[in-house]
Design a protein around this motif. Structure first.
Motif, PDB file in Angstrom:
ATOM      1  N   VAL A  97     -83.731  40.998  50.068  1.00 56.00           N
ATOM      2  CA  VAL A  97     -83.560  39.684  50.700  1.00 56.00           C
ATOM      3  C   VAL A  97     -84.921  39.108  51.062  1.00 56.00           C
ATOM      4  CG1 VAL A  97     -82.635  38.495  52.733  1.00 56.00           C
ATOM      5  CG2 VAL A  97     -81.218  40.137  51.507  1.00 56.00           C
ATOM      6  N   ASP A  98     -85.845  39.944  51.536  1.00 59.02           N
ATOM      7  CA  ASP A  98     -87.189  39.471  51.865  1.00 59.02           C
ATOM      8  C   ASP A  98     -87.907  38.953  50.623  1.00 59.02           C
ATOM      9  OD1 ASP A  98     -86.822  40.150  54.524  1.00 59.02           O
ATOM     10  OD2 ASP A  98     -87.793  42.108  54.308  1.00 59.02           O
ATOM     11  N   ARG A  99     -87.760  39.670  49.511  1.00 63.19           N
ATOM     12  CA  ARG A  99     -88.392  39.210  48.260  1.00 63.19           C
ATOM     13  C   ARG A  99     -87.755  37.904  47.789  1.00 63.19           C
ATOM     14  NH1 ARG A  99     -88.337  44.793  47.283  1.00 63.19           N
ATOM     15  NH2 ARG A  99     -86.469  44.622  45.990  1.00 63.19           N
ATOM     16  N   ALA A 100     -86.439  37.798  47.929  1.00 68.86           N
ATOM     17  CA  ALA A 100     -85.752  36.551  47.560  1.00 68.86           C
ATOM     18  C   ALA A 100     -86.282  35.399  48.403  1.00 68.86           C
ATOM     19  CB  ALA A 100     -84.244  36.699  47.730  1.00 68.86           C
ATOM     20  N   ALA A 101     -86.526  35.658  49.689  1.00 71.10           N
ATOM     21  CA  ALA A 101     -87.066  34.617  50.570  1.00 71.10           C
ATOM     22  C   ALA A 101     -88.440  34.157  50.095  1.00 71.10           C
ATOM     23  CB  ALA A 101     -87.148  35.131  52.011  1.00 71.10           C
ATOM     24  N   LEU A 102     -89.266  35.097  49.623  1.00 70.98           N
ATOM     25  CA  LEU A 102     -90.586  34.715  49.093  1.00 70.98           C
ATOM     26  C   LEU A 102     -90.447  33.822  47.865  1.00 70.98           C
ATOM     27  CD1 LEU A 102     -92.563  38.087  49.350  1.00 70.98           C
ATOM     28  CD2 LEU A 102     -92.949  36.004  50.684  1.00 70.98           C
ATOM     29  N   TRP A 103     -89.515  34.173  46.972  1.00 76.52           N
ATOM     30  CA  TRP A 103     -89.329  33.363  45.757  1.00 76.52           C
ATOM     31  C   TRP A 103     -88.773  31.984  46.091  1.00 76.52           C
ATOM     32  CZ3 TRP A 103     -91.978  34.641  41.853  1.00 76.52           C
ATOM     33  CH2 TRP A 103     -92.213  35.965  41.517  1.00 76.52           C
ATOM     34  N   ILE A 104     -87.839  31.922  47.026  1.00 79.18           N
ATOM     35  CA  ILE A 104     -87.280  30.624  47.429  1.00 79.18           C
ATOM     36  C   ILE A 104     -88.375  29.760  48.031  1.00 79.18           C
ATOM     37  CG2 ILE A 104     -85.722  29.478  49.060  1.00 79.18           C
ATOM     38  CD1 ILE A 104     -83.762  31.837  48.585  1.00 79.18           C
ATOM     39  N   ASP A 105     -89.213  30.350  48.880  1.00 81.89           N
ATOM     40  CA  ASP A 105     -90.316  29.602  49.482  1.00 81.89           C
ATOM     41  C   ASP A 105     -91.275  29.094  48.413  1.00 81.89           C
ATOM     42  OD1 ASP A 105     -91.824  28.641  51.800  1.00 81.89           O
ATOM     43  OD2 ASP A 105     -93.302  30.140  51.183  1.00 81.89           O
ATOM     44  N   SER A 106     -91.545  29.927  47.427  1.00 81.30           N
ATOM     45  CA  SER A 106     -92.419  29.508  46.331  1.00 81.30           C
ATOM     46  C   SER A 106     -91.815  28.319  45.584  1.00 81.30           C
ATOM     47  CB  SER A 106     -92.634  30.683  45.370  1.00 81.30           C
ATOM     48  OG  SER A 106     -93.371  30.278  44.259  1.00 81.30           O
ATOM     49  N   LEU A 107     -90.530  28.398  45.293  1.00 82.69           N
ATOM     50  CA  LEU A 107     -89.857  27.277  44.616  1.00 82.69           C
ATOM     51  C   LEU A 107     -89.870  26.013  45.465  1.00 82.69           C
ATOM     52  CD1 LEU A 107     -86.686  28.743  42.886  1.00 82.69           C
ATOM     53  CD2 LEU A 107     -88.418  27.291  41.834  1.00 82.69           C
ATOM     54  N   ARG A 108     -89.645  26.161  46.765  1.00 88.20           N
ATOM     55  CA  ARG A 108     -89.634  24.985  47.650  1.00 88.20           C
ATOM     56  C   ARG A 108     -90.984  24.282  47.653  1.00 88.20           C
ATOM     57  NH1 ARG A 108     -87.441  26.579  53.392  1.00 88.20           N
ATOM     58  NH2 ARG A 108     -87.866  24.392  53.725  1.00 88.20           N
ATOM     59  N   ARG A 109     -92.058  25.041  47.570  1.00 83.95           N
ATOM     60  CA  ARG A 109     -93.390  24.441  47.577  1.00 83.95           C
ATOM     61  C   ARG A 109     -93.757  23.844  46.225  1.00 83.95           C
ATOM     62  NH1 ARG A 109     -96.817  28.200  47.676  1.00 83.95           N
ATOM     63  NH2 ARG A 109     -95.481  29.995  47.911  1.00 83.95           N
ATOM     64  N   ARG A 110     -93.306  24.445  45.141  1.00 89.42           N
ATOM     65  CA  ARG A 110     -93.776  24.056  43.820  1.00 89.42           C
ATOM     66  C   ARG A 110     -92.879  23.076  43.080  1.00 89.42           C
ATOM     67  NH1 ARG A 110     -97.421  28.777  42.026  1.00 89.42           N
ATOM     68  NH2 ARG A 110     -98.062  27.142  40.660  1.00 89.42           N
ATOM     69  N   TYR A 111     -91.610  23.044  43.415  1.00 91.78           N
ATOM     70  CA  TYR A 111     -90.693  22.148  42.710  1.00 91.78           C
ATOM     71  C   TYR A 111     -91.164  20.689  42.758  1.00 91.78           C
ATOM     72  CZ  TYR A 111     -86.378  20.024  41.069  1.00 91.78           C
ATOM     73  OH  TYR A 111     -85.460  19.291  40.352  1.00 91.78           O
ATOM     74  N   PRO A 112     -91.625  20.182  43.913  1.00 95.57           N
ATOM     75  CA  PRO A 112     -92.126  18.796  43.929  1.00 95.57           C
ATOM     76  C   PRO A 112     -93.295  18.566  42.966  1.00 95.57           C
ATOM     77  CG  PRO A 112     -91.760  19.571  46.164  1.00 95.57           C
ATOM     78  CD  PRO A 112     -91.612  20.765  45.265  1.00 95.57           C
ATOM     79  N   LEU A 113     -94.073  19.594  42.690  1.00 93.15           N
ATOM     80  CA  LEU A 113     -95.177  19.450  41.737  1.00 93.15           C
ATOM     81  C   LEU A 113     -94.650  19.194  40.327  1.00 93.15           C
ATOM     82  CD1 LEU A 113     -97.499  22.340  42.983  1.00 93.15           C
ATOM     83  CD2 LEU A 113     -97.679  19.881  43.485  1.00 93.15           C
ATOM     84  N   LEU A 120     -74.894  42.999  51.335  1.00 93.10           N
ATOM     85  CA  LEU A 120     -74.345  42.903  49.984  1.00 93.10           C
ATOM     86  C   LEU A 120     -75.483  43.083  48.978  1.00 93.10           C
ATOM     87  CD1 LEU A 120     -72.113  39.782  50.654  1.00 93.10           C
ATOM     88  CD2 LEU A 120     -71.325  42.140  50.398  1.00 93.10           C
ATOM     89  N   PRO A 121     -75.841  44.329  48.656  1.00 91.75           N
ATOM     90  CA  PRO A 121     -77.020  44.570  47.815  1.00 91.75           C
ATOM     91  C   PRO A 121     -76.931  43.941  46.429  1.00 91.75           C
ATOM     92  CG  PRO A 121     -75.846  46.627  48.225  1.00 91.75           C
ATOM     93  CD  PRO A 121     -75.197  45.577  49.062  1.00 91.75           C
ATOM     94  N   ASP A 122     -75.738  43.925  45.830  1.00 90.89           N
ATOM     95  CA  ASP A 122     -75.626  43.338  44.494  1.00 90.89           C
ATOM     96  C   ASP A 122     -75.890  41.836  44.520  1.00 90.89           C
ATOM     97  OD1 ASP A 122     -73.229  43.094  45.959  1.00 90.89           O
ATOM     98  OD2 ASP A 122     -72.054  42.795  44.128  1.00 90.89           O
ATOM     99  N   LEU A 123     -75.416  41.157  45.544  1.00 97.36           N
ATOM    100  CA  LEU A 123     -75.666  39.717  45.667  1.00 97.36           C
ATOM    101  C   LEU A 123     -77.135  39.451  45.996  1.00 97.36           C
ATOM    102  CD1 LEU A 123     -74.537  36.871  45.575  1.00 97.36           C
ATOM    103  CD2 LEU A 123     -73.873  37.119  47.978  1.00 97.36           C
ATOM    104  N   ALA A 124     -77.719  40.293  46.848  1.00 98.83           N
ATOM    105  CA  ALA A 124     -79.139  40.136  47.181  1.00 98.83           C
ATOM    106  C   ALA A 124     -80.001  40.299  45.935  1.00 98.83           C
ATOM    107  CB  ALA A 124     -79.544  41.150  48.252  1.00 98.83           C
ATOM    108  N   ILE A 125     -79.677  41.274  45.101  1.00 99.66           N
ATOM    109  CA  ILE A 125     -80.429  41.486  43.856  1.00 99.66           C
ATOM    110  C   ILE A 125     -80.282  40.273  42.943  1.00 99.66           C
ATOM    111  CG2 ILE A 125     -80.478  42.847  41.718  1.00 99.66           C
ATOM    112  CD1 ILE A 125     -79.797  45.310  43.521  1.00 99.66           C
ATOM    113  N   HIS A 126     -79.061  39.744  42.843  1.00101.09           N
ATOM    114  CA  HIS A 126     -78.830  38.564  42.006  1.00101.09           C
ATOM    115  C   HIS A 126     -79.649  37.367  42.492  1.00101.09           C
ATOM    116  CE1 HIS A 126     -76.825  35.731  39.405  1.00101.09           C
ATOM    117  NE2 HIS A 126     -76.455  35.003  40.451  1.00101.09           N
TER     118      HIS A 126
END
Length: 182
Positions: free
Chosen positions: A6-22, A106-112
């Motif tokens: 979940v922590d890694r997913a949060a990093l990826w979501i944050d990355s997308l939030r910053r870069r999508y406007p670019l 929910l590890p399977d959902l977190a991995i997804h």
């Protein structure tokens, strides 16, 4: 297991939030770039650079992916559907759902969620021409005490980017020092 995922997913979501406007900026017409100039040194012709289809495709892929991911997570968590929204709003809502995901273990959902957000962030980076994303981590380097900790998510490495140090953190040290994982 689910917590670090979940922590890694949060990093990826944050990355997308910053870069999508670019990506949106890359696609926007009228950026001032022109193909040709008028003969004789006059002002540039009004022909602007064409839309880059790979950017358009990335926007569509990421947009569709974020919509589908948010709907899938809400469905799996038994939450009602909510109104349509732009991608940045959906990413914020998805980030807010990570706490619920962590609580329900929910590890399977977190991995997804992690895999999909990583895929979309990498697609965004490729469309922007970036070789690899860099994520700033909280905390201080255990070796040199600088605030130069960065994660390289594609490589799965976290390290100090202070040139004289370059200390590489292992997963255990990363969890203890920063409370996050790369």
């Amino acid at each position: 297991m689910s917590g670090s995922t979940v922590d890694r997913a949060a990093l990826w979501i944050d990355s997308l939030r910053r870069r999508y406007p670019l990506l949106l900026e890359e696609l926007a017409p009228g950026t001032g770039r022109t193909f040709r100039e008028v003969r004789g040194g006059g002002p540039p012709a009004s022909t602007t650079a064409p839309v880059r289809l790979y950017v358009s495709d990335a926007l569509r892929d990421i947009g569709d992916g974020v919509v589908e991911l948010e709907e899938a997570v809400r469905d799996r968590l038994g939450l009602r559907r909510i109104s349509a929204a732009p991608v940045p709003v959906r990413l914020r809502r998805l980030a807010e759902l990570l706490d619920v995901l962590r609580e329900r273990d929910l590890p399977d959902l977190a991995i997804h969620v992690e895999e999909e957000t990583r895929r979309m962030a990498n697609r965004c980076a490729r469309a922007l021409g970036d070789p690899e994303q860099l994520v700033r981590l909280p905390g201080r380097c255990p070796a040199c005490d600088s605030v130069s900790l960065r994660a390289f998510p594609e490589r799965g490495v976290a390290m100090c980017v202070n040139p004289p140090c370059r200390h590489v953190l292992d997963d255990g040290v990363l969890d203890e020092e920063t409370g996050a994982t790369a």
